[in-house]
Design a protein around this motif. Structure first.
Motif, PDB file in Angstrom:
ATOM      1  N   ARG A  92       0.533  -1.054   0.236  1.00  0.00           N
ATOM      2  CA  ARG A  92       0.071  -0.274  -0.178  1.00  0.00           C
ATOM      3  C   ARG A  92       0.880   0.933  -0.055  1.00  0.00           C
ATOM      4  O   ARG A  92       0.469   2.387  -0.093  1.00  0.00           O
ATOM      5  CB  ARG A  92      -0.740  -0.034   1.158  1.00  0.00           C
ATOM      6  CG  ARG A  92      -2.250  -1.359   1.096  1.00  0.00           C
ATOM      7  CD  ARG A  92      -3.210  -0.895   1.953  1.00  0.00           C
ATOM      8  NE  ARG A  92      -4.358  -1.612   2.031  1.00  0.00           N
ATOM      9  CZ  ARG A  92      -4.506  -3.255   2.088  1.00  0.00           C
ATOM     10  NH1 ARG A  92      -4.645  -2.999   3.983  1.00  0.00           N
ATOM     11  NH2 ARG A  92      -6.135  -3.209   2.289  1.00  0.00           N
ATOM     12  N   GLU A  94       2.832   5.013  -1.255  1.00  0.00           N
ATOM     13  CA  GLU A  94       2.586   5.371  -2.432  1.00  0.00           C
ATOM     14  C   GLU A  94       3.961   6.483  -1.963  1.00  0.00           C
ATOM     15  O   GLU A  94       3.660   7.177  -0.980  1.00  0.00           O
ATOM     16  CB  GLU A  94       1.919   6.229  -2.033  1.00  0.00           C
ATOM     17  CG  GLU A  94       0.452   5.105  -2.923  1.00  0.00           C
ATOM     18  CD  GLU A  94       1.489   4.528  -4.178  1.00  0.00           C
ATOM     19  OE1 GLU A  94       1.767   5.359  -5.234  1.00  0.00           O
ATOM     20  OE2 GLU A  94       0.822   3.470  -4.379  1.00  0.00           O
ATOM     21  N   PRO A  95       5.330   6.554  -2.622  1.00  0.00           N
ATOM     22  CA  PRO A  95       5.361   5.758  -3.896  1.00  0.00           C
ATOM     23  C   PRO A  95       5.464   3.945  -3.292  1.00  0.00           C
ATOM     24  O   PRO A  95       5.952   3.949  -2.340  1.00  0.00           O
ATOM     25  CB  PRO A  95       6.480   5.946  -4.430  1.00  0.00           C
ATOM     26  CG  PRO A  95       7.375   6.888  -3.044  1.00  0.00           C
ATOM     27  CD  PRO A  95       5.932   7.635  -2.158  1.00  0.00           C
ATOM     28  N   PHE A  96       5.113   3.418  -4.451  1.00  0.00           N
ATOM     29  CA  PHE A  96       6.043   1.574  -4.246  1.00  0.00           C
ATOM     30  C   PHE A  96       7.049   1.724  -3.747  1.00  0.00           C
ATOM     31  O   PHE A  96       7.514   1.940  -4.854  1.00  0.00           O
ATOM     32  CB  PHE A  96       4.898   0.607  -5.104  1.00  0.00           C
ATOM     33  CG  PHE A  96       5.606  -0.687  -4.768  1.00  0.00           C
ATOM     34  CD1 PHE A  96       4.425  -1.103  -4.077  1.00  0.00           C
ATOM     35  CD2 PHE A  96       6.033  -1.244  -6.081  1.00  0.00           C
ATOM     36  CE1 PHE A  96       4.760  -2.844  -3.674  1.00  0.00           C
ATOM     37  CE2 PHE A  96       6.055  -2.257  -5.859  1.00  0.00           C
ATOM     38  CZ  PHE A  96       5.663  -2.961  -4.616  1.00  0.00           C
ATOM     39  N   ASP A  97       7.432   0.628  -2.944  1.00  0.00           N
ATOM     40  CA  ASP A  97       8.672   0.418  -2.668  1.00  0.00           C
ATOM     41  C   ASP A  97       8.934  -0.644  -3.155  1.00  0.00           C
ATOM     42  O   ASP A  97       9.045  -1.236  -2.464  1.00  0.00           O
ATOM     43  CB  ASP A  97       9.441   0.992  -1.268  1.00  0.00           C
ATOM     44  CG  ASP A  97      11.211   0.883  -1.257  1.00  0.00           C
ATOM     45  OD1 ASP A  97      12.112  -0.008  -1.722  1.00  0.00           O
ATOM     46  OD2 ASP A  97      11.352   1.657  -0.701  1.00  0.00           O
TER      47      ASP A  97
END
Length: 152
Positions: A92, A94-97
């Motif tokens: 979930r 944001e930003p996706f890591d």
């Protein structure tokens, strides 16, 4: 008269809730069906599931007791839950890591591997005390289960 109907409806509602609660409890109860199927497929490392299902009731109970008594295995539910939360948090974010997501997956894989190893160790201990006839019957049940899983 109206007061009487209120009591009848209240009692009827209470009985319906009692029956519904009993059905849900039976569905979720260990040793019965449930969201994950019969008890033999619930809990413990999935890697030993087929082998554990082949055990007779006495040996399966001995394996469950051994796993519960094994500190790291017995405490695994909390660690598994925390690992699931870490995976969800990474998904979930944001930003996706991607690296954080991969790290959460790696941590879960490591935990599952360690638990599977301990599960196999406890299974080996349970099987080691079986007499030859009981062990042969166990092998027959495992073989039958494995042959049912083979693609046709």
């Amino acid at each position: 008269m109206r007061r009487r109907w209120k009591w009848v409806l209240a009692i009827s509602l209470a009985l319906n809730l009692l029956v519904a609660s009993a059905l849900v409890g039976a569905w979720l109860a260990p040793g019965r069906g449930g969201p994950d199927g019969p008890r033999g497929s619930r809990g413990g490392p999935p890697e030993i599931g087929a082998l554990a299902r082949g055990l007779d009731a006495e040996a399966r109970e001995a394996l469950r007791d051994a796993l519960r008594g094994d500190g790291p295995v017995g405490e695994a539910r909390g660690r598994i839950a925390r690992g699931e939360l870490a995976v969800l948090a990474a998904l979930r974010a944001e930003p996706f890591d991607a690296a954080a997501f991969r790290a959460a997956l790696d941590a879960r894989q490591s935990l599952q591997g360690a638990l599977a190893t301990r599960g196999f160790e406890r299974l080996a201990e349970v099987v080691a005390v079986m007499d030859p006839e009981r062990r042969a019957a166990y092998a027959d049940r495992v073989e039958a289960a494995l042959s049912r899983r083979q693609p046709r």
